[in-house]
Design a protein around this motif. Structure first.
Motif, PDB file in Angstrom:
ATOM      1  N   ASN A 276       0.836  -1.210   0.000  1.00 27.90           N
ATOM      2  CA  ASN A 276       0.000   0.000   0.000  1.00 27.90           C
ATOM      3  C   ASN A 276       0.867   1.255   0.000  1.00 27.90           C
ATOM      4  O   ASN A 276       0.582   2.226  -0.696  1.00 27.90           O
ATOM      5  CB  ASN A 276      -0.910   0.018   1.240  1.00 27.90           C
ATOM      6  CG  ASN A 276      -2.071  -0.931   1.106  1.00 27.90           C
ATOM      7  OD1 ASN A 276      -2.077  -1.801   0.242  1.00 27.90           O
ATOM      8  ND2 ASN A 276      -3.055  -0.785   1.965  1.00 27.90           N
ATOM      9  N   LEU A 277       1.925   1.234   0.816  1.00 22.34           N
ATOM     10  CA  LEU A 277       2.802   2.400   0.906  1.00 22.34           C
ATOM     11  C   LEU A 277       3.546   2.626  -0.416  1.00 22.34           C
ATOM     12  O   LEU A 277       3.705   3.764  -0.860  1.00 22.34           O
ATOM     13  CB  LEU A 277       3.798   2.239   2.063  1.00 22.34           C
ATOM     14  CG  LEU A 277       4.756   3.417   2.259  1.00 22.34           C
ATOM     15  CD1 LEU A 277       3.987   4.693   2.582  1.00 22.34           C
ATOM     16  CD2 LEU A 277       5.756   3.125   3.373  1.00 22.34           C
ATOM     17  N   ARG A 278       3.983   1.527  -1.041  1.00 18.32           N
ATOM     18  CA  ARG A 278       4.705   1.655  -2.324  1.00 18.32           C
ATOM     19  C   ARG A 278       3.833   2.338  -3.372  1.00 18.32           C
ATOM     20  O   ARG A 278       4.257   3.276  -4.045  1.00 18.32           O
ATOM     21  CB  ARG A 278       5.140   0.273  -2.844  1.00 18.32           C
ATOM     22  CG  ARG A 278       6.437  -0.224  -2.264  1.00 18.32           C
ATOM     23  CD  ARG A 278       7.067  -1.258  -3.189  1.00 18.32           C
ATOM     24  NE  ARG A 278       6.169  -2.310  -3.609  1.00 18.32           N
ATOM     25  CZ  ARG A 278       5.884  -3.401  -2.901  1.00 18.32           C
ATOM     26  NH1 ARG A 278       6.436  -3.572  -1.706  1.00 18.32           N
ATOM     27  NH2 ARG A 278       5.063  -4.316  -3.358  1.00 18.32           N
ATOM     28  N   GLY A 280       1.182   4.111  -2.770  1.00 23.54           N
ATOM     29  CA  GLY A 280       0.855   5.454  -2.264  1.00 23.54           C
ATOM     30  C   GLY A 280       1.938   6.477  -2.548  1.00 23.54           C
ATOM     31  O   GLY A 280       1.635   7.625  -2.889  1.00 23.54           O
ATOM     32  N   THR A 281       3.215   6.075  -2.431  1.00 18.25           N
ATOM     33  CA  THR A 281       4.305   7.038  -2.662  1.00 18.25           C
ATOM     34  C   THR A 281       4.339   7.475  -4.138  1.00 18.25           C
ATOM     35  O   THR A 281       4.565   8.646  -4.428  1.00 18.25           O
ATOM     36  CB  THR A 281       5.678   6.458  -2.269  1.00 18.25           C
ATOM     37  OG1 THR A 281       5.857   5.192  -2.896  1.00 18.25           O
ATOM     38  CG2 THR A 281       5.820   6.315  -0.776  1.00 18.25           C
ATOM     39  N   CYS A 284       1.458   9.827  -4.555  1.00 18.85           N
ATOM     40  CA  CYS A 284       1.754  11.106  -3.890  1.00 18.85           C
ATOM     41  C   CYS A 284       2.631  11.984  -4.779  1.00 18.85           C
ATOM     42  O   CYS A 284       2.464  13.204  -4.813  1.00 18.85           O
ATOM     43  CB  CYS A 284       2.455  10.879  -2.549  1.00 18.85           C
ATOM     44  SG  CYS A 284       1.309  10.564  -1.211  1.00 18.85           S
ATOM     45  N   ILE A 390      -5.451   8.751  -1.302  1.00 16.51           N
ATOM     46  CA  ILE A 390      -4.048   8.377  -1.509  1.00 16.51           C
ATOM     47  C   ILE A 390      -3.316   8.301  -0.172  1.00 16.51           C
ATOM     48  O   ILE A 390      -2.598   7.341   0.109  1.00 16.51           O
ATOM     49  CB  ILE A 390      -3.340   9.386  -2.452  1.00 16.51           C
ATOM     50  CG1 ILE A 390      -3.826   9.198  -3.896  1.00 16.51           C
ATOM     51  CG2 ILE A 390      -1.822   9.227  -2.391  1.00 16.51           C
ATOM     52  CD1 ILE A 390      -3.306  10.237  -4.879  1.00 16.51           C
ATOM     53  N   THR A 391      -3.505   9.334   0.686  1.00 19.19           N
ATOM     54  CA  THR A 391      -2.788   9.368   1.967  1.00 19.19           C
ATOM     55  C   THR A 391      -3.242   8.253   2.889  1.00 19.19           C
ATOM     56  O   THR A 391      -2.426   7.593   3.532  1.00 19.19           O
ATOM     57  CB  THR A 391      -3.002  10.741   2.660  1.00 19.19           C
ATOM     58  OG1 THR A 391      -2.816  11.767   1.702  1.00 19.19           O
ATOM     59  CG2 THR A 391      -2.025  10.934   3.793  1.00 19.19           C
ATOM     60  N   SER A 394      -1.955   4.892   1.690  1.00 19.27           N
ATOM     61  CA  SER A 394      -0.515   4.741   1.940  1.00 19.27           C
ATOM     62  C   SER A 394      -0.234   4.258   3.360  1.00 19.27           C
ATOM     63  O   SER A 394       0.644   3.422   3.586  1.00 19.27           O
ATOM     64  CB  SER A 394       0.203   6.077   1.725  1.00 19.27           C
ATOM     65  OG  SER A 394      -0.070   6.591   0.462  1.00 19.27           O
ATOM     66  N   GLY A 406       6.287   5.931   7.140  1.00 15.03           N
ATOM     67  CA  GLY A 406       5.486   5.986   5.910  1.00 15.03           C
ATOM     68  C   GLY A 406       5.073   7.409   5.576  1.00 15.03           C
ATOM     69  O   GLY A 406       5.140   7.828   4.415  1.00 15.03           O
ATOM     70  N   THR A 410       5.638   9.627   2.078  1.00 18.64           N
ATOM     71  CA  THR A 410       4.574  10.261   1.289  1.00 18.64           C
ATOM     72  C   THR A 410       4.785  11.777   1.226  1.00 18.64           C
ATOM     73  O   THR A 410       4.596  12.396   0.180  1.00 18.64           O
ATOM     74  CB  THR A 410       3.175   9.949   1.860  1.00 18.64           C
ATOM     75  OG1 THR A 410       3.115  10.372   3.220  1.00 18.64           O
ATOM     76  CG2 THR A 410       2.855   8.472   1.770  1.00 18.64           C
TER      77      THR A 410
END
Length: 528
Positions: A276-278, A280-281, A284, A390-391, A394, A406, A410
């Motif tokens: 999710n973070l990947r 999301g970045t 962003c 998006i945030t 992430s 995380g 972002t």
């Protein structure tokens, strides 16, 4: 790592949560407003400090470089000094530096104090996001990001009109002095209400990742300089730009190697294992590109082509920001109900695409504010659909100190997206201007009856004002050339809006494919 109990201890309720939320949003807005508020005061600074245009540009560059250097380190610094202490210290640094900026007696003093202000400010942005996220229970984090998002989206838009008003009615130091009372209030509220999570033992001085800090600074600092100054220094035809590009590349490679091999890394790259973070970045970065790119593009168009004042140009964007702010709570509630973020983000990119093509079709050398009102409302809707989903996406599956790590990624990617967006847009405006000017001039046929008539009418007009026949003819040719330049500029802005729209449109299938391929990204599982 923090235990689950420790993490739950950070969740606040009632009055305390309201105060913490207000404090965090206030600090995020302080930081972001200060990114754009100086843009309209550069000419006044230049005059009173006796600086050149290149020198005064460093007032923006120094702040941006300090921002992007400190943002990735904020999570680590919070763990070392305690989040509340670090947040309060950042507010104090920001506030004191604001006072010093207002009292600067020459341009390089101002640039130095702006760099220090940026070190404090960059920390505010990410730490505020982490504090808000951890103060709300997991099920309400969509709403938490909606509230935080209001500050982040409204901030860049408030800067130019606020700066324009202060410069017109007072003097440029007051754009910095305005931070002082707000900084004092935020410091008192932080020390009184914000809690620090317990993340275990602090590192000793000899365990600190000094090489990581050095490589990160070399990578981010050089990259930010290249993006800020590339166009005006003719990109890779300039030796300094080439040198800094090489330093940035090797800084990045050595930084990645160091963080993956050192026991106590300054930035935990392993947190990017979270899918999710990947995703999301990356989103962003694109969001930063669209947010800061359009916030930069529209005031430049209205001031350089339409001849508006900085205040009027800034005021134009306010309805768009209000629309985004009004949408935030509804988006937060939709996330709580389990509506998949991927659909919202895809809709947001589609709305942004409609906004850019609408703008492309209405801009002329005399477009009025009434023509741009509804396209800018669409921009506000698009940003509302993008920012919160998006945030939240992430940070949705992160826990404990990983939330702060995380948020740092972002925040950094959003800032870098903005820097890339502004650098690319500035470059393309200059390139397209030259191209369109050449094309337009090549189509001006000197033997054309219409052109000859236009020149004759202009000449007669100037002669009626007392100029000789030769002077009037010269002025008529200059007037035609000016029209060509303006028309070339308008065509350049049309091209930029078109390419921005295509970029957003291309993002939609990418997001929907991710949704299908990896069910982990469905936030309904992570949120409840």
């Amino acid at each position: 790592m923090t235990t689950q109990t420790g993490e739950d201890d950070l969740v606040e309720y009632g009055f305390r949560r309201v105060i913490i939320t207000i404090t965090a949003v206030l600090c995020a807005m302080l930081e972001i407003v200060d990114t754009t508020i100086v843009n309209v005061a550069l000419n006044n600074m230049r005059g009173s400090l006796g600086a050149s245009l290149t020198d005064v540009a460093w007032v923006i560059t120094a702040y941006a470089i300090a921002n992007v250097i400190i943002i990735p380190m904020t999570s680590w610094l919070s763990q070392q000094f305690g989040r509340r202490n670090y947040f309060a210290a950042s507010i104090i640094i920001f506030t004191v530096a604001s006072f010093l900026c207002g009292n600067a007696t020459n341009i390089w003093e101002l640039v130095t104090f702006r760099f220090i202000q940026g070190l404090g400010g960059g920390a505010l942005l990410v730490t505020a996001q982490t504090i808000i996220t951890e103060s709300y229970p997991v099920a309400k984090r969509g709403m938490a990001q909606a509230i935080y998002g209001m500050g982040v989206i409204v901030g860049p838009t408030l800067g130019p009109p606020l700066g324009g008003y202060i410069v017109d009615h007072f003097s440029w130091p007051y754009i910095f002095y305005i931070n002082i009372p707000l900084g004092v209030i935020a410091t008192i509220l932080t020390l009184g209400f914000v809690k620090s999570p317990k993340y275990g033992e602090k590192l000793k001085v000899n365990q600190v990742d000094w090489w990581g800090i050095f490589f990160l600074t070399a990578f981010i600092g050089s990259l930010q300089f290249v993006l800020e100054h590339g166009q005006q220094d003719d990109w890779f035809n300039n030796d300094l730009i080439v040198l800094l590009s090489v330093i940035s590349l090797f800084g990045l490679l050595f930084f990645i190697w160091r963080e993956l091999t050192y026991k106590y890394p300054i930035v935990n790259l392993r947190v990017l294992k979270d899918s999710n973070l990947r995703v999301g970045t990356i989103m962003c970065f694109i969001l930063g590109f669209g947010l800061y790119g359009s916030t930069f593009l529209i005031p430049i168009y209205t001031q350089s082509i339409l001849g508006w004042s900085a205040l009027d140009a800034g005021l134009l964007l306010i309805p768009s920001s209000i629309t985004t702010g009004l949408m935030m709570p509804f988006i937060g509630r939709a996330i709580q109900k389990g509506i998949p973020q991927a659909y919202m983000v895809a809709a947001g990119f589609l709305v942004f695409f409609i906004f850019t093509f609408w703008m492309r079709n209405i801009i002329t050398p005399d477009t009025g504010a009434e023509h741009m009102f509804w396209p800018l409302i669409w921009r506000g809707i698009g940003l509302g659909l993008l920012f919160v989903p998006i945030t939240t996406l992430s940070l949705s599956t992160l826990k404990g100190k990983s939330i702060g790590e995380g948020a740092a990624f972002t925040g950094m990617m959003r800032q870098l997206g903005g820097s890339f967006g502004i650098a690319i847009i500035t470059t393309f405006i200059a390139r397209f201007n030259q191209e369109h000017r050449v094309n337009l001039i090549s189509h001006l046929n000197k033997t054309s009856f219409e052109l000859q008539q236009t020149v004759k009418q202009l000449q007669m007009g100037f002669m009626s004002k007392g100029f000789t026949a030769n002077e009037a003819l010269d002025k008529a040719h200059k007037a035609i050339e000016y029209k060509v330049i303006i028309q070339g500029n308008v065509l350049s802005y049309m091209d930029i809006f078109m390419y921005l729209g295509i970029l957003f449109l291309l993002c939609i299938p990418f997001i929907l494919l991710i949704k299908k391929g990896k069910n982990k990204i469905d936030l309904s599982d992570a949120m409840h």
